[in-house]
Design a protein around this motif. Structure first.
Motif, PDB file in Angstrom:
ATOM      1  N   ALA A  79      -1.567  -3.757 -10.181  1.00 60.31           N
ATOM      2  CA  ALA A  79      -1.284  -2.229  -9.967  1.00 60.31           C
ATOM      3  C   ALA A  79       0.322  -2.055  -9.653  1.00 60.31           C
ATOM      4  O   ALA A  79       1.041  -1.060 -10.089  1.00 60.31           O
ATOM      5  CB  ALA A  79      -1.927  -1.675  -8.826  1.00 60.31           C
ATOM      6  N   ILE A  80       1.093  -3.138  -9.206  1.00 64.52           N
ATOM      7  CA  ILE A  80       2.441  -2.731  -8.754  1.00 64.52           C
ATOM      8  C   ILE A  80       3.402  -3.490  -9.848  1.00 64.52           C
ATOM      9  O   ILE A  80       4.510  -3.367  -9.494  1.00 64.52           O
ATOM     10  CB  ILE A  80       2.693  -3.660  -7.293  1.00 64.52           C
ATOM     11  N   LYS A 121      -5.771  -7.672  -8.237  1.00 65.59           N
ATOM     12  CA  LYS A 121      -5.683  -6.022  -8.881  1.00 65.59           C
ATOM     13  C   LYS A 121      -4.627  -5.185  -8.163  1.00 65.59           C
ATOM     14  O   LYS A 121      -3.926  -4.662  -8.925  1.00 65.59           O
ATOM     15  CB  LYS A 121      -6.889  -5.530  -8.276  1.00 65.59           C
ATOM     16  N   SER A 122      -4.038  -5.676  -7.055  1.00 65.70           N
ATOM     17  CA  SER A 122      -2.878  -5.044  -6.449  1.00 65.70           C
ATOM     18  C   SER A 122      -1.674  -5.508  -7.117  1.00 65.70           C
ATOM     19  O   SER A 122      -0.637  -4.592  -7.311  1.00 65.70           O
ATOM     20  CB  SER A 122      -2.848  -5.516  -4.902  1.00 65.70           C
ATOM     21  N   ARG A 123      -1.539  -6.901  -7.440  1.00 67.40           N
ATOM     22  CA  ARG A 123      -0.443  -7.496  -8.358  1.00 67.40           C
ATOM     23  C   ARG A 123      -0.300  -6.692  -9.568  1.00 67.40           C
ATOM     24  O   ARG A 123       0.881  -6.458 -10.066  1.00 67.40           O
ATOM     25  CB  ARG A 123      -0.761  -9.064  -8.367  1.00 67.40           C
ATOM     26  N   VAL A 159       1.176  -9.159  -2.055  1.00 65.41           N
ATOM     27  CA  VAL A 159      -0.090  -8.391  -2.030  1.00 65.41           C
ATOM     28  C   VAL A 159      -1.147  -9.300  -1.615  1.00 65.41           C
ATOM     29  O   VAL A 159      -1.203 -10.624  -1.966  1.00 65.41           O
ATOM     30  CB  VAL A 159      -0.200  -7.839  -3.496  1.00 65.41           C
ATOM     31  N   ASP A 160      -2.466  -8.587  -1.661  1.00 63.89           N
ATOM     32  CA  ASP A 160      -3.451  -9.456  -0.934  1.00 63.89           C
ATOM     33  C   ASP A 160      -4.567  -9.732  -2.243  1.00 63.89           C
ATOM     34  O   ASP A 160      -5.668 -10.339  -2.047  1.00 63.89           O
ATOM     35  CB  ASP A 160      -4.198  -8.450   0.017  1.00 63.89           C
ATOM     36  N   SER A 161      -4.371  -9.120  -3.536  1.00 58.57           N
ATOM     37  CA  SER A 161      -5.267  -9.196  -4.484  1.00 58.57           C
ATOM     38  C   SER A 161      -4.569  -9.307  -5.917  1.00 58.57           C
ATOM     39  O   SER A 161      -3.583  -8.586  -6.258  1.00 58.57           O
ATOM     40  CB  SER A 161      -6.513  -8.154  -4.303  1.00 58.57           C
ATOM     41  N   THR A 191       1.181  -3.983   6.478  1.00 57.78           N
ATOM     42  CA  THR A 191      -0.210  -3.964   6.292  1.00 57.78           C
ATOM     43  C   THR A 191      -1.225  -3.308   7.426  1.00 57.78           C
ATOM     44  O   THR A 191      -0.855  -2.910   8.304  1.00 57.78           O
ATOM     45  CB  THR A 191      -0.527  -5.808   6.366  1.00 57.78           C
ATOM     46  N   GLY A 237       0.849  -1.043  -0.120  1.00 54.24           N
ATOM     47  CA  GLY A 237       0.118  -0.077   0.043  1.00 54.24           C
ATOM     48  C   GLY A 237       0.812   1.317   0.028  1.00 54.24           C
ATOM     49  O   GLY A 237       2.116   1.156  -0.490  1.00 54.24           O
ATOM     50  N   ARG A 238       0.307   2.292   0.402  1.00 48.19           N
ATOM     51  CA  ARG A 238       0.910   3.682   0.287  1.00 48.19           C
ATOM     52  C   ARG A 238       2.349   3.458   1.001  1.00 48.19           C
ATOM     53  O   ARG A 238       3.394   3.920   0.578  1.00 48.19           O
ATOM     54  CB  ARG A 238      -0.072   4.608   1.064  1.00 48.19           C
ATOM     55  N   ARG A 247       0.782 -13.784  -4.400  1.00 51.10           N
ATOM     56  CA  ARG A 247      -0.344 -13.645  -3.742  1.00 51.10           C
ATOM     57  C   ARG A 247      -0.620 -14.028  -2.416  1.00 51.10           C
ATOM     58  O   ARG A 247      -1.179 -13.452  -1.579  1.00 51.10           O
ATOM     59  CB  ARG A 247      -1.703 -13.841  -4.639  1.00 51.10           C
TER      60      ARG A 247
END
Length: 681
Positions: A48-49, A44-46, A40-42, A77, A14-15, A60
């Motif tokens: 994005a990063i 979508k996060s994978r 990461v937890d999703s 987290t 995250g940030r 994941r």
């Protein structure tokens, strides 16, 4: 380059996780560590990063095989996941976890025991321990042979979405940790109050050292400030602009700026790596993490009573008005030791209803007067006498406030005046070079006394005790205040949720009872003359002449005379901050009349009726010597002291205190939870 380069897995992107990633990259480029991957937890996060990771594996689900293949994990987290993740990873690898270690002390204690059993390093990310300013503070306080008398800390962010569900004490527990890092002592009492989205926490340490902290969401910008008050200096650390300011009693300021690099986070990560290589390396371990969580949770605001009990000590205008305002939200007891109200400084003073003309060298004081007049007039207009003129003049020989400067100050502050002087024969016109006819009025103090007395007696939520003194007080472990009072019916004890000390010269009384910092005060024995003069009611003040003032009381032929130098008979700054016993009161009538008559020849016709003596009380080491602000001191633990500068401010000040209590009373019954990691920048 170190021989052993630990492999680190980052949990969370995250940030704040991305800030960790950026610093890990720098350390990896320096050959100090290997970044084994990011979890990461999703999906979508994978995605994005993806570009940010730039060749670093992104996972994941961190299975045991992945964890066994690394030396350490860095958990960044949401706060309420920390304990669960530490519990899973610690048996397999060294762990760095962002603060807080856990959401409650029992959970934190369990993790401390698990760390001992596992043999692995468990370090908590109390990042301000690595901040250059905080480290310099630690060096400074170690060289001072006393604990500070008080500490004020503010750590707030602008309001953000989801703040209502988060616990400020856990999200901003850096403040608790900074105090722990600086002094290494345990608190003996914690009391928390809630106002909006900001927690107000009062902590008592042995010494006593009193700490007042504000943390949460409020205002327009981030604030990170810690102030340490010692007997001879104040140290202010700003953790946003990386500065430390030391202010001494000599009014000199010493300001030092510190470089932003190396970043505190980078030093934190380096310390974690050092602890992995050498377990004897000093670091904020699980014991530290547990202790800080315990302190933070102990200070969780308790639900407030619907109508708390408030004691107001002192029945001058400030005390009486505080009682009336606070009765709208609380059950109030007002204690006044005399037989009637308004018998001390409220009466033994010039009856001036200020507009601001008195303070040409203090724009802050003028602004305070203008901001508070309407509130006062809405409540007490019937006790203001406006039917005779008030003049302010500058001395022809004045140096500090010449006519041009005085006129500019009045115009810049938009004060209401016209050019014009008092009736012929009152003023020696050769001694002045400017006269202003102003809108200032005077109070009818007996009328004020009658108004507030009637209102207090009619109010069913106020217990009004005359001829009753408060002799002592103690704070209970729950923050309640127990007072010993002595009145016509004898001595008794009463318990209150809040205390307002409005005794003026006894400003330090509550501080001495409850172990709060004692404010250095200067006490002036001040004499005013009561005169009879065969002239209509009028007020005439000479600015910088030296300063002399003739003020009508509103009663035919009666006036009050004071002189800036000759009215002050004695001045002391006691070591204990308490007013002196002046003994037999002296007088300086002849000199006061003689010097004042240089400007006001009408005084040759005066008959001295008597003198009124008062103990004027001001901050002993104020930087603005001409200011007369009303100072409300929040001691913490639900206690305030009011050092009234001018009667005109009393309504506004009373409402400020009422708002403080009202904010605490609205604390929600459920405790918010911390849900995310917070960046320090």
């Amino acid at each position: 380059m170190p021989e052993f380069r630990p492999k680190v897995l980052l949990i969370g992107a995250g940030r704040f996780g991305l800030e960790h990633l950026a610093e890990w990259r720098r350390l990896a480029d320096a050959g100090e560590v290997e970044i084994a991957g990011i979890v990461v937890d999703s999906e979508k996060s994978r995605e994005a990063i993806g570009e940010i990771a730039a060749g670093i594996p992104v996972h994941r689900q961190p299975d045991d095989a992945l964890i066994r293949g690394v030396d350490a994990v860095d958990i960044v987290t949401p706060s309420d996941t920390h304990a669960k993740l530490v519990r899973r990873f610690l048996p397999l690898a060294h762990v760095l976890v962002e603060k807080p270690l856990a959401m409650d002390p029992d959970e934190a204690a369990e993790l401390r025991k698990l760390a001992l059993k596992s043999g692995n390093v468990l370090m908590v990310g109390h990042v301000f321990r690595f901040h250059s300013v905080v480290r310099e503070l630690k060096r400074m306080v170690a060289a001072i042979p006393e604990l500070p008398r008080g500490i004020d800390g503010i750590m707030t962010n602008p309001r953000e979405q989801g703040a209502e569900t988060r616990d400020p004490n856990l999200e901003f527990l850096h403040l608790f940790d900074i105090v722990d890092f600086l002094f290494g002592i345990e608190p003996v009492m914690n009391v928390g109050r809630r106002k909006g989205f900001v927690n107000h926490v009062s902590i008592r340490y042995a010494g006593p050292m009193n700490v007042n902290l504000k943390m949460g969401w409020g205002g327009d910008a981030k604030v990170r400030v810690v102030k340490l008050l010692y007997s001879d200096r104040q140290i202010t650390a700003n953790l946003i602009d990386n500065s430390i300011v030391v202010a001494g009693r000599d009014n000199e300021l010493d300001k030092t700026f510190f470089p932003a690099e190396p970043q505190a986070l980078r030093e934190e990560l380096r310390t974690f790596l050092a602890a992995i290589r050498d377990r004897s390396t000093s670091h904020p371990d699980a014991s530290v993490g547990e202790r800080i969580v315990r302190i933070a949770v102990a200070a969780t605001p308790r639900p407030e009573k619907e109508r708390p009990k408030v004691a107001v000590i002192g029945g001058g205008m400030f005390g009486a008005t505080c009682a009336l305002e606070l009765a709208k939200i609380a059950q109030v007891s007002l204690f006044e030791r005399h037989e009637e109200l308004l018998t001390e400084v409220s009466f033994n003073n010039q009856f001036r209803h200020h507009s601001g003309f008195h303070y040409p060298r203090s724009y802050d004081t003028i602004a305070e007067i203008k901001a508070t007049r309407k509130d006062f007039e809405a409540e007490y207009e019937d006790a203001i006498i406006r039917d005779f003129p008030s003049y302010f003049c500058t001395s022809a020989t004045g140096i500090e406030i010449p006519a041009e400067r005085y006129l500019a100050a009045c115009m810049n502050s938009n004060l209401a005046f016209t050019l014009g002087g008092p009736p012929e024969g009152m003023l020696d016109l050769s001694k002045v070079n400017l006269c202003l006819k102003t809108d200032e009025a005077v109070y009818d103090v007996p009328r004020l006394r009658q108004i507030v007395t009637d209102r207090l007696r009619r109010n069913k939520d106020i217990r009004f005790h005359l001829r009753t003194s408060v002799e002592s007080g103690v704070i209970g472990a729950d923050g309640s205040k127990r007072l010993t009072v002595v009145g016509p019916e004898g001595a008794r004890e009463e318990t209150f949720d809040y205390i307002v000390n409005a005794t003026y010269k006894n400003r330090n009384l509550v501080a001495k009872w409850f172990g709060f910092p004692v404010e250095p005060l200067r006490f002036d024995l001040y004499e005013m003359l009561v005169l009879q003069l065969p002239i209509p009611q009028v007020c005439v003040t000479i600015i910088d002449g030296p300063f002399t003032s003739l003020v009508g009381t509103g009663r035919e032929g009666e006036f009050l005379l004071s002189h800036i130098h000759d009215s002050v008979l004695r001045s002391v700054i006691p070591a204990d901050g308490m007013p002196p016993d002046w003994g037999e009161l002296p007088t300086n009538r002849a000199t006061m009349l003689r010097h004042s008559a240089r400007y006001l020849p009408i005084l040759g016709k005066a008959t001295v009726v008597g003198s009124r003596w008062a103990t004027r009380t001001v901050n002993a080491f104020a930087r603005d010597f001409d200011a007369r602000p009303t100072v409300i001191t929040n001691h913490g633990f639900g206690c305030w002291s009011v050092l009234g500068g001018k009667i005109v401010t009393c309504v506004t000040n009373a409402r400020e205190i009422a708002q403080e209590i009202l904010g605490a009373r609205s604390t929600p019954d459920r405790r918010p939870r911390a849900v995310g990691a917070t960046s320090i920048r």
